[in-house]
Design a protein around this motif. Structure first.
Motif, PDB file in Angstrom:
ATOM      1  N   UNK A 198       0.860  -1.191   0.000  1.00 57.41           N
ATOM      2  CA  UNK A 198       0.000   0.000   0.000  1.00 57.41           C
ATOM      3  C   UNK A 198       0.891   1.233   0.000  1.00 57.41           C
ATOM      4  N   UNK A 199       0.283   2.366  -0.300  1.00 54.45           N
ATOM      5  CA  UNK A 199       0.977   3.655  -0.267  1.00 54.45           C
ATOM      6  C   UNK A 199       0.119   4.653   0.487  1.00 54.45           C
ATOM      7  N   UNK A 200       0.757   5.392   1.388  1.00 59.55           N
ATOM      8  CA  UNK A 200       0.084   6.435   2.159  1.00 59.55           C
ATOM      9  C   UNK A 200       0.778   7.747   1.849  1.00 59.55           C
ATOM     10  N   UNK A 201       0.044   8.687   1.279  1.00 60.41           N
ATOM     11  CA  UNK A 201       0.635   9.957   0.861  1.00 60.41           C
ATOM     12  C   UNK A 201       0.479  11.009   1.954  1.00 60.41           C
ATOM     13  N   UNK A 202       1.300  12.061   1.950  1.00 64.66           N
ATOM     14  CA  UNK A 202       1.191  13.108   2.981  1.00 64.66           C
ATOM     15  C   UNK A 202      -0.199  13.732   2.989  1.00 64.66           C
TER      16      UNK A 202
END
Length: 591
Positions: A372-376
């Motif tokens: 997964x990717x969590x962006x600012x």
């Protein structure tokens, strides 16, 4: 019930632990040395005291002197006795001071090591076992340093010194003392081996009972809710009875060892008395030297006997040191980074997981091939049934555990290469079961940011819907609470914990079910507070209530450690997939 292993400790391990115990005495070298010196001087004063007493008795019996004639001798005897008492008291006080220093140093080592091992180690330990180790375990070393070690040194010096005074006066008595002295330590070791095995078993039993009792007290409310408190009390009663019987077995052997020591001491003194008596009768020995030797004979065996009676302190300390050393030498779940790597700020993603896997037990993965990717600034909600891996993923992202396969990147840098302090400074966390400590509400909220102003605390408390009930308290933010938030309701505890998490500026805020145990109105206030957070902070929200998930930018549905669905809440709700099924079950009251 956990099985108590009764196998004796290997000799090599016992010697290694004894060596470790001796090395710890370096923390209090001066007071322990002073205790030995004072004890030795006090023992040596027995020689002139015995000589003065022998002279006084000889003068009264054979020279028919009155008390006035021997008043100087009596004064000398009383003065030496008083000085010996002072030296003995000084030796006890300095030995206790040295023991206190050693225990403080060992406790500090344990606390530092436990802190270094981190939550990944503590989560695998029983709370009661750790508490027992830090309290009873370290306290079990007390008699070893306060009595056993000083007595060992005095017991090695004083008999030799007394023998040196006896030899010129009566070589026969000196020979008897010389031959009888080794019998006490030999039989002490023979009996001590059996006692040592029982003592080690007893320590394990005490640690188990303490850990179990601590866990029962901690979960007493749950036990009462399920009607299991009586069964838990009966189990503690059985464990206590087993401990009592085991204690009596240890005491039986300890009394036996004391009896053997007294027997050989009495036998040695009796032999000297017989030889002195016969030689006095036949005129081969004068009364003064004979009586002097007879007075010194019990004092010759006294330090050896005292050393034997204190031998159980060594066994208890070795048993306690076994567990202490095990914690001090415990391997970290994952090695700490050797370099303080700072994360670059040029990547678009704040956190990215690549094929991450983790298992608490072999063959039972909690996470499997998760990416997964969590962006600012993103609001990401995790939903799924209990045991699907939501909290495990949060722990990995926080750095409380390390991924066993795959990797977690923080702005392009592997999280495993980041110094923990660097990453902890950038994250904030509200756990599923928050813990408050005994102190004021203000100190509890400021725990992660001790220098925060009162205005900042009020702002965070207002955002967490906690300012209202705090302001109604008589002392407001200065109100004192008990351990684990005693005096507050479950919902109030969660709001204090949320205020603590919101107070600290962070790049990543992890909220594990922040609205659990709250009424619908307060839960709505908290969800509104989360939506008002600055977009510079990414939020990972573990949601039980789907209203919380609905306000997120993106929802991940987890099942058996895998992500089975990923998307915007509205789109997922209309897709008819796993998230829609959760919504339907939630609406029907099945979640």
């Amino acid at each position: 019930m956990t099985t108590i292993h009764k196998a004796p400790m290997p000799r090599s391990l016992s010697r290694a632990l004894n060596g470790w115990l001796r090395r710890q005495s370096d923390a209090a070298r001066r007071p322990l040395r002073l205790a030995v010196i004072l004890g030795s001087l006090g023992g040596l004063l027995l020689v002139p005291e015995s000589w003065l007493l022998a002279r006084g008795v000889s003068a009264v019996i054979f020279h028919h002197r009155g008390l006035a004639a021997i008043s100087s001798l009596l004064a000398g005897i009383l003065g030496l006795a008083a000085l010996r008492a002072l030296l003995g008291h000084g030796a006890s006080v300095t030995a206790m001071a040295g023991s206190t220093q050693v225990k403080a140093a060992v406790r500090h080592q344990l606390q530092e090591r436990i802190a270094a091992l981190g939550p990944a180690f503590l989560i695998r330990q029983r709370s009661g076992d750790m508490a027992s180790l830090l309290v009873e375990g370290v306290d079990a070393l007390d008699h070893y340093y306060a009595t056993y070690l000083p007595q060992m040194a005095v017991g090695a010096f004083l008999p030799v010194a007394i023998l040196a005074f006896v030899l010129p006066v009566d070589w026969v008595s000196a020979l008897i003392l010389f031959l009888g002295a080794p019998l006490i330590p030999i039989f002490m070791i023979i009996i001590g081996r059996g006692t040592e095995r029982l003592n080690q078993t007893q320590w394990r039993r005490l640690a188990l009972m303490s850990a179990h009792f601590f866990d029962v007290v901690e979960g007493l409310t749950t036990l009462k809710l399920f009607g299991a408190s009586r069964d838990a009390a009966e189990l503690i009663g059985r464990m206590s009875e087993e401990y009592r019987l085991a204690t009596m077995r240890v005491l039986r052997l300890a009394f036996l060892s004391s009896l053997v020591l007294e027997f050989f001491t009495t036998l040695g003194v009796a032999m000297i008395a017989v030889f002195v008596g016969f030689r006095l009768y036949y005129g081969e020995l004068a009364f003064l030297p004979g009586f002097f030797v007879l007075l010194l004979a019990p004092e010759f065996f006294r330090p050896l006997r005292a050393m034997g009676t204190q031998y159980h302190a060594r066994m208890e300390a070795v048993a306690a040191a076994d567990r202490i050393v095990a914690v001090l030498q415990a391997s970290e779940i994952a090695p700490a980074p050797t370099a303080r790597v700072k994360a670059p700020t040029t990547q678009t993603g704040l956190v990215r997981c690549e094929a991450v896997g983790f298992a608490y037990r072999e063959g039972e993965p909690a996470l499997a091939d998760l990416s997964l990717t969590l962006t600012p600034g993103e609001r990401l909600a995790l939903v799924g049934s209990s045991g699907s891996g939501k909290s495990t993923l949060a722990r990995l992202l926080l750095g409380l555990d390390r991924a066993q396969s795959g990797r977690i990147l923080v702005e392009g840098t592997n999280l495993a290469d980041l110094a923990p302090d660097d990453w902890f400074a950038r994250v904030s966390w509200m756990p599923q079961r928050p813990t408050l400590f005994a102190g004021s509400l203000l100190d509890n909220i400021r725990m992660g940011l001790p220098d925060a102003s009162l205005e900042a605390v009020i702002t965070a408390a207002t955002a967490a819907a906690a300012h209202g009930f705090i302001s109604r308290l008589p002392q407001g933010y200065g109100t004192e609470i008990g351990e684990r938030g005693q005096g507050l309701s479950g919902g109030e505890i969660r709001r204090i914990a949320l205020a603590r998490a919101l107070l600290k500026p962070a790049d990543l805020l992890v909220l594990d079910e922040p609205d659990a145990s709250l009424d619908a109105e307060t839960a709505a206030e908290i969800r509104a507070a989360i939506t008002r957070l600055p977009r510079s902070t990414a939020v990972l929200l573990i949601a039980h209530r789907l209203e919380s998930a609905a306000m997120a930018d993106r929802v991940l549905v987890m099942r058996e450690g895998r992500i089975v669905e990923d998307g915007e809440p509205s789109a997922l709700g209309a897709s008819g997939g796993p998230y829609a099924a959760l919504q339907a079950a939630y609406t029907e009251g099945g979640v």
